[in-house]
Design a protein around this motif. Structure first.
Motif, PDB file in Angstrom:
ATOM      1  N   GLU A  39       0.804  -1.215   0.000  1.00  0.00           N
ATOM      2  CA  GLU A  39       0.000   0.000   0.000  1.00  0.00           C
ATOM      3  C   GLU A  39       0.842   1.273   0.000  1.00  0.00           C
ATOM      4  N   ASN A  40       2.093   1.181   0.469  1.00  0.00           N
ATOM      5  CA  ASN A  40       2.909   2.384   0.557  1.00  0.00           C
ATOM      6  C   ASN A  40       3.744   2.651  -0.701  1.00  0.00           C
ATOM      7  N   ILE A  41       3.427   1.947  -1.792  1.00  0.00           N
ATOM      8  CA  ILE A  41       4.081   2.232  -3.073  1.00  0.00           C
ATOM      9  C   ILE A  41       3.006   2.665  -4.066  1.00  0.00           C
ATOM     10  N   ASP A  42       3.248   3.787  -4.750  1.00  0.00           N
ATOM     11  CA  ASP A  42       2.272   4.354  -5.679  1.00  0.00           C
ATOM     12  C   ASP A  42       2.430   3.732  -7.064  1.00  0.00           C
ATOM     13  N   PHE A  43       1.641   2.694  -7.335  1.00  0.00           N
ATOM     14  CA  PHE A  43       1.746   2.004  -8.624  1.00  0.00           C
ATOM     15  C   PHE A  43       1.034   2.755  -9.756  1.00  0.00           C
ATOM     16  N   THR A  44       0.397   3.872  -9.419  1.00  0.00           N
ATOM     17  CA  THR A  44      -0.186   4.707 -10.475  1.00  0.00           C
ATOM     18  C   THR A  44       0.864   5.635 -11.087  1.00  0.00           C
ATOM     19  N   ALA A  45       2.026   5.743 -10.448  1.00  0.00           N
ATOM     20  CA  ALA A  45       3.105   6.589 -10.968  1.00  0.00           C
ATOM     21  C   ALA A  45       3.605   6.038 -12.303  1.00  0.00           C
ATOM     22  N   ALA A  46       4.001   6.914 -13.186  1.00  0.00           N
ATOM     23  CA  ALA A  46       4.379   6.530 -14.550  1.00  0.00           C
ATOM     24  C   ALA A  46       5.626   5.660 -14.606  1.00  0.00           C
ATOM     25  N   ASN A  47       6.475   5.718 -13.593  1.00  0.00           N
ATOM     26  CA  ASN A  47       7.740   4.984 -13.640  1.00  0.00           C
ATOM     27  C   ASN A  47       7.842   3.884 -12.585  1.00  0.00           C
ATOM     28  N   ILE A  48       6.690   3.416 -12.072  1.00  0.00           N
ATOM     29  CA  ILE A  48       6.667   2.306 -11.124  1.00  0.00           C
ATOM     30  C   ILE A  48       5.792   1.198 -11.697  1.00  0.00           C
ATOM     31  N   TYR A  49       6.353   0.001 -11.804  1.00  0.00           N
ATOM     32  CA  TYR A  49       5.677  -1.108 -12.481  1.00  0.00           C
ATOM     33  C   TYR A  49       5.662  -2.354 -11.612  1.00  0.00           C
ATOM     34  N   ASP A  50       4.732  -3.272 -11.948  1.00  0.00           N
ATOM     35  CA  ASP A  50       4.829  -4.633 -11.446  1.00  0.00           C
ATOM     36  C   ASP A  50       5.003  -5.541 -12.661  1.00  0.00           C
ATOM     37  N   SER A  51       5.019  -6.863 -12.449  1.00  0.00           N
ATOM     38  CA  SER A  51       5.330  -7.768 -13.563  1.00  0.00           C
ATOM     39  C   SER A  51       4.212  -7.842 -14.589  1.00  0.00           C
ATOM     40  N   ASP A  52       3.016  -7.347 -14.271  1.00  0.00           N
ATOM     41  CA  ASP A  52       1.946  -7.245 -15.259  1.00  0.00           C
ATOM     42  C   ASP A  52       2.073  -5.962 -16.078  1.00  0.00           C
ATOM     43  N   THR A  53       2.207  -4.848 -15.382  1.00  0.00           N
ATOM     44  CA  THR A  53       2.212  -3.551 -16.072  1.00  0.00           C
ATOM     45  C   THR A  53       3.513  -3.271 -16.812  1.00  0.00           C
ATOM     46  N   ILE A  54       4.585  -3.999 -16.490  1.00  0.00           N
ATOM     47  CA  ILE A  54       5.855  -3.774 -17.193  1.00  0.00           C
ATOM     48  C   ILE A  54       5.719  -4.088 -18.680  1.00  0.00           C
ATOM     49  N   LEU A  55       4.729  -4.905 -19.030  1.00  0.00           N
ATOM     50  CA  LEU A  55       4.517  -5.249 -20.434  1.00  0.00           C
ATOM     51  C   LEU A  55       3.959  -4.070 -21.233  1.00  0.00           C
ATOM     52  N   ALA A  56       3.544  -3.006 -20.532  1.00  0.00           N
ATOM     53  CA  ALA A  56       3.063  -1.792 -21.208  1.00  0.00           C
ATOM     54  C   ALA A  56       4.161  -0.727 -21.293  1.00  0.00           C
ATOM     55  N   LEU A  57       5.373  -1.077 -20.874  1.00  0.00           N
ATOM     56  CA  LEU A  57       6.486  -0.122 -20.944  1.00  0.00           C
ATOM     57  C   LEU A  57       6.729   0.282 -22.393  1.00  0.00           C
ATOM     58  N   ASP A  58       6.586   1.561 -22.688  1.00  0.00           N
ATOM     59  CA  ASP A  58       6.669   2.019 -24.081  1.00  0.00           C
ATOM     60  C   ASP A  58       7.935   2.808 -24.384  1.00  0.00           C
ATOM     61  N   HIS A  59       8.887   2.785 -23.461  1.00  0.00           N
ATOM     62  CA  HIS A  59      10.162   3.457 -23.722  1.00  0.00           C
ATOM     63  C   HIS A  59      11.299   2.552 -23.246  1.00  0.00           C
ATOM     64  N   HIS A  60      12.495   2.927 -23.590  1.00  0.00           N
ATOM     65  CA  HIS A  60      13.663   2.108 -23.220  1.00  0.00           C
ATOM     66  C   HIS A  60      14.406   2.803 -22.086  1.00  0.00           C
ATOM     67  N   PRO A  61      14.266   2.317 -20.837  1.00  0.00           N
ATOM     68  CA  PRO A  61      14.946   2.976 -19.721  1.00  0.00           C
ATOM     69  C   PRO A  61      16.455   2.812 -19.794  1.00  0.00           C
ATOM     70  N   GLN A  62      17.154   3.761 -19.277  1.00  0.00           N
ATOM     71  CA  GLN A  62      18.608   3.657 -19.177  1.00  0.00           C
ATOM     72  C   GLN A  62      19.025   2.859 -17.947  1.00  0.00           C
TER      73      GLN A  62
END
Length: 476
Positions: free
Chosen positions: A164-187
């Protein structure tokens, strides 16, 4: 745990003989077995396509991603292509996702055919219990309908755990489901949680050239593995440039415009472009209104079952991730078939095999079956070790995949195979050769099988002959 009760109610009083909630491996295995047994079966799937989390967010996409990245690594390391066909293009996470989507589409099409051919009714929508024989299905357009059945199987799978203390609505925080929607290449990416999922995604991102930090809350990677396999993975991760931090727990996660900052209880801090949180999973039982059938899952959303996969309500069964260990797609499929067999026959003769193989799709792969060296030492069993190094195999040299080894643990006196551990490319395929012999009863389970049998040459299977000779040569 309840005993089997004959309700004496004819199945014709219900819409269906059985309802299966969830169309992942467990649900599919149960539905196919029940349908082929002549029962009228309904499948309820909350997503728009069948296949469950395994097909859409878990096993299939992550393994397809891993395969693409592994091929890219092989291409970069192959002198023939590197010297004669220099590759100027840099592949991104989004690039390799395209292959993943094509595999998912093929899986959905194939599995839809299974249900159609076996006359299973498919309902798309969220399922909730009205009573022990009735399920309410709420569709995406808001409409709802109820269906009934004598027996109901819960095969709803699991989802990534979200503190609960991690904001998964933030654009740069993912879990193993939402990581599949990553649309950029992080450094730079930080992966919190070094279990199977965390290690697999660490391999993928590092293979794409992303600076990768892997945070482990325990003292070693994948501590359930044979220590030699765990040590080998740690070495190759670090050798690839990955940063590993063991025995760390986060205090808080700070989301900033420049990226994500992890503050650890040890006082350390770590900053990256994005965070993949991969520390634990939760059973998908919270929206089933289980209170209407007097079932209560534990804190991890899991249900208790007996040897037939019956819950405390005798006509309601649960299989797969919602019952916990071993939480494997392969095991879930078998659990579904075992539960269906019991519904069809009321005979509990079928059981899940004792030694379930593990396949971990890191780069390189790891696969094992049976006991580890540490277990055998603690149990005071006199064992010996036979090893084959992949770099000595002709097939490995041809493939250019010389990293890895096969290790066979066997009893010094009876020569019974006690455990098999493999590290390297094709490990998850190779393991089943040894498993087939290990599963034999009596004297048929012997390491001598591999020296008495002629193997194709050159093959990766030859590793068994090499390892067997190596082990038998140690006996005196």
């Amino acid at each position: 745990m309840s005993t089997v009760k004959d309700t004496k109610v004819k199945s014709t009083h219900y819409h269906y003989d059985a309802i299966v909630i969830g169309s992942g491996p467990g649900g599919e295995g149960a539905a196919m077995k029940l349908a082929k047994g002549g029962l009228r079966v309904a499948i309820v799937e909350k997503y728009k396509d069948i296949g469950g989390g395994c097909t859409h967010w878990g096993t299939i996409p992550s393994k397809a991603l891993r395969h693409s990245v592994s091929q890219l690594i092989e291409l970069k390391n192959n002198p023939l292509f590197l010297n004669n066909y220099p590759q100027n293009k840099t592949f991104t996470f989004k690039d390799v996702l395209s292959h993943t989507q094509s595999v998912i589409a093929k899986q959905v099409s194939m599995r839809s055919g299974f249900y159609n051919r076996n006359n299973c009714s498919i309902y798309f929508g969220g399922a909730t219990f009205v009573d022990k024989h009735t399920v309410l299905i709420t569709k995406s357009d808001g409409t709802a309908e109820t269906i009934t059945a004598k027996d109901i199987i819960i095969a709803t799978g699991s989802r990534p755990y979200r503190p609960e203390n991690i904001d998964f609505t933030a654009a740069n925080i993912y879990d193993s489901d939402t990581i599949l929607a990553l649309d950029h290449h992080p450094q730079h990416i930080v992966i919190y949680g070094a279990g199977v999922v965390g290690c697999e995604y660490a391999s993928i991102f590092r293979g794409l050239g992303v600076k990768t930090d892997l945070i482990n809350t325990r003292d070693r990677l994948l501590s359930f593995l044979d220590a030699e396999m765990s040590d080998a993975l740690s070495y190759h991760f670090r050798n690839s440039g990955m940063i590993l931090r063991h025995d760390e727990e986060y205090e808080k996660v700070e989301n900033t415009a420049q990226g994500v900052v992890l503050h650890f209880k040890s006082g350390k801090k770590m900053k990256a472009d994005c965070l993949l949180y991969a520390n634990g999973r939760t059973g998908n039982t919270d929206k089933l209104t289980l209170e209407n059938v007097a079932l209560k899952p534990d804190a991890r959303g899991q249900l208790k079952v007996n040897e037939h996969y019956q819950t405390e309500v005798d006509n309601i069964y649960a299989i797969g991730d919602v019952i916990g260990y071993p939480s494997l797609a392969s095991a879930a499929y078998d659990q579904g078939r075992i539960a269906a067999h019991f519904i069809l026959t009321r005979e509990g003769k079928k059981k899940l095999i004792k030694d379930i193989p593990t396949g971990i799709y890191t780069i390189p792969e790891i696969s094992s079956v049976g006991r580890t060296e540490q277990m055998l030492t603690q149990q005071k069993i006199p064992y010996e070790v036979g090893r084959a190094r992949f770099k000595d195999l002709a097939r490995s040299q041809i493939l250019g995949s010389e990293v890895g080894s096969l290790k066979i643990l066997f009893h010094r006196e009876t020569k019974e195979i006690l455990g098999i551990h493999c590290f390297g490319e094709r490990a998850a395929e190779i393991i089943h050769i040894g498993q087939a012999i290990m599963e034999q009863t009596g004297k048929a389970n012997t390491i001598e099988y591999f020296v008495k049998t002629t193997f194709n040459y050159p093959t990766m299977a030859e590793a068994y002959r090499v390892a067997a000779l190596n082990g038998l040569n140690r006996l005196f």
